[in-house]
Structures are given as structure tokens and as C-alpha cells.
Write an enzyme that holds these catalytic residues in place. Sequence first.
Site, PDB file in Angstrom:
ATOM      1  N   ARG A  59       0.848  -1.197   0.000  1.00 49.40           N
ATOM      2  CA  ARG A  59       0.000   0.000   0.000  1.00 49.40           C
ATOM      3  C   ARG A  59       0.883   1.247   0.000  1.00 49.40           C
ATOM      4  NH1 ARG A  59      -2.740  -3.043   4.076  1.00 49.40           N
ATOM      5  NH2 ARG A  59      -1.670  -1.792   5.653  1.00 49.40           N
ATOM      6  N   ASP A  61       1.661   5.349  -0.066  1.00 53.24           N
ATOM      7  CA  ASP A  61       1.088   6.550   0.535  1.00 53.24           C
ATOM      8  C   ASP A  61       0.652   7.549  -0.536  1.00 53.24           C
ATOM      9  OD1 ASP A  61       1.467   5.650   3.103  1.00 53.24           O
ATOM     10  OD2 ASP A  61       3.327   6.770   3.445  1.00 53.24           O
ATOM     11  N   TYR A 122      12.099  -0.234  -4.463  1.00 57.71           N
ATOM     12  CA  TYR A 122      11.698   1.151  -4.696  1.00 57.71           C
ATOM     13  C   TYR A 122      12.882   1.948  -5.238  1.00 57.71           C
ATOM     14  CZ  TYR A 122       7.314   0.731  -2.041  1.00 57.71           C
ATOM     15  OH  TYR A 122       6.065   0.384  -1.605  1.00 57.71           O
ATOM     16  N   ARG A 210      11.197   6.621   2.909  1.00 59.47           N
ATOM     17  CA  ARG A 210      11.366   8.079   2.907  1.00 59.47           C
ATOM     18  C   ARG A 210      12.159   8.574   4.117  1.00 59.47           C
ATOM     19  NH1 ARG A 210       6.414  11.200   2.527  1.00 59.47           N
ATOM     20  NH2 ARG A 210       5.075   9.449   3.079  1.00 59.47           N
TER      21      ARG A 210
END
Length: 293
Positions: A59, A61, A122, A210
Amino acid sequence: MSDTVSDLVRIRLDLAYDGRQFSGWARQRGQRTVQGEIEEALRVVLRQEVTPELTVAGRTDAGVHARGQVAHVDLPAGVWAEHGEHLLRRLAGRLPMDVRVWRLSEAPPHFDARFSAVWRRYAYRVTDHPGGVDPLLRGHVLWHNWPLDLDAMNEAARGLLGEHDFAAYCKKREGATTIRTLQRLEWVRRPDGVLEATVQADAFCHNMVRSLVGAMLFVGDGHRPAEWPAKVLAAGVRDSAVHVVRPHGLTLEEVAYPADSELEARNLASRNKRTLPGVATLPSGGGAGAGCC
């Protein structure tokens, strides 16, 4: 759905989206989300009264993009037989232009988009160009207004690899472990000057990517030494100096799965709550989750 399990066919969806106009992946009342758009499109093109429900690998953001997202949906076998051949093209006509389904396929036995995954990869992209971001890349690249030292950032990254409790870099969720195995973390500077981080782990906890990027940028611009991110990790608590960087520089690039014969075992392993060696076993639940970044 009233259909029994034996009447259902599990379908794998490979998809991509530009996250700028979405409030993340997960369906939320009154918000535009990736899950909501795809599920509504499926309901319409399959002519279903009940909206099909998607399970996703990770999921994302609000504002986070995906190039290699994976989800699955269970459909009545008759519906898949009737619509499967034309479903991809019909979805392309129904979905908004900022989300695309690239592939639909019958999943092998025991496939689960979330629990079967062995790793997620990522990329985070940032530029330190004094003039800012290329206007054509502004929705996908962060501008950092300080020169960045690539070697220092990679030195810091090496101290974070391996299996650790990443509580210092995660937004804690009740009942969920923050133990993860960070398999790959490295930076390159592309020919166009953009710095690109590759971040790969078996799973991620909320804000983990992040937060890691934020710590390494602090090293890259000289505000902290290269060993600082590892010291924060070892401390095991959130450090106010670790900033969660903005979401638009982050893209889910790829999700990997094991051989079909290993799917069932992988599902079981993913559901187990993890502990580090020498740490007492915690209550069950909260294994490799789908929440991220």
C-alpha cells in the site's frame, strides 16, 4: 460474493500509476485512491453488483508512484471465462489516464500479492542542481537545495543493510513488527545529474523508505557524518533529525515472487511475526505487511 472458493479464480494484476492526484493506494471514503479507481472500473466492465476487492503487494502513501505494483482479485469463474479475453482493453478504456493495468493473468495456486512477495524494490530520485528540478520531471524528482556527496551517502547506506529492527525509521503501528531485512540500498548519479537510490527489502514498514532517504540526504549535504544513520538505527527510537522526505520522489519499481512450488511456504513465513536473534518471541500477527513508504 456468494460463490464458494472453488467457484472463484484468482487473477493477478500488474499495474502502474502516477501518485500525484491520489490519496494513496488504499480505499478511503470521500478520497480518490488507486484501489478505488481500479475496483470501480472492474465493477463496471464486469457488470457486477458487488465491487471486486483487490489485495495489493504494498500500500503506497499519498503522492507515491508505482511502475511495478502487483495486486490480485478473486472473480467468479464464469465471469472470468466470459470477460477475461477482453478485460485488459476494457479496463484501459474505463480507467483514468494516471493508472494503467498492464497485465491480467490467472494466478498459480497459493499466490497472494501481499504475502507471497519475497522482496519489493523502490527508487527515490532527487536532484541537487542549483537551478532546481527539470520541469518535465518535477512530479517525480525531489529538489534538495544543497550539494550532495554521493560517496558519503553510499557509505552511510552500507551501515543500514541486513536484518534489523527499523523502529527508528518507521511510523509505529500497533501490533506490527518493524523488523525488516534491507537487501539493497545504494545511490547512483545519472547522466542527467539526478541522484537515484535503489531500496530493496523483503518488506517495508510505514515511512521507512522516505525516512532512510531523509537520513542519507542529511549525510550527503554534510549535516551529519556517514556513521550517523547506523547509530540512529541502533538506538531504536525515532530521531527528530530524521526527516520523512516528500512522497513524489518515490516509485515502487518491482515486486518479486518465488517459484510457484514455493508460494505456500512463503505465505506462511510472511505471516509469522519476526524477532531478532536473542529477542523473546512476540505475540503472533503483524508479519510482512503491505503498508509502506
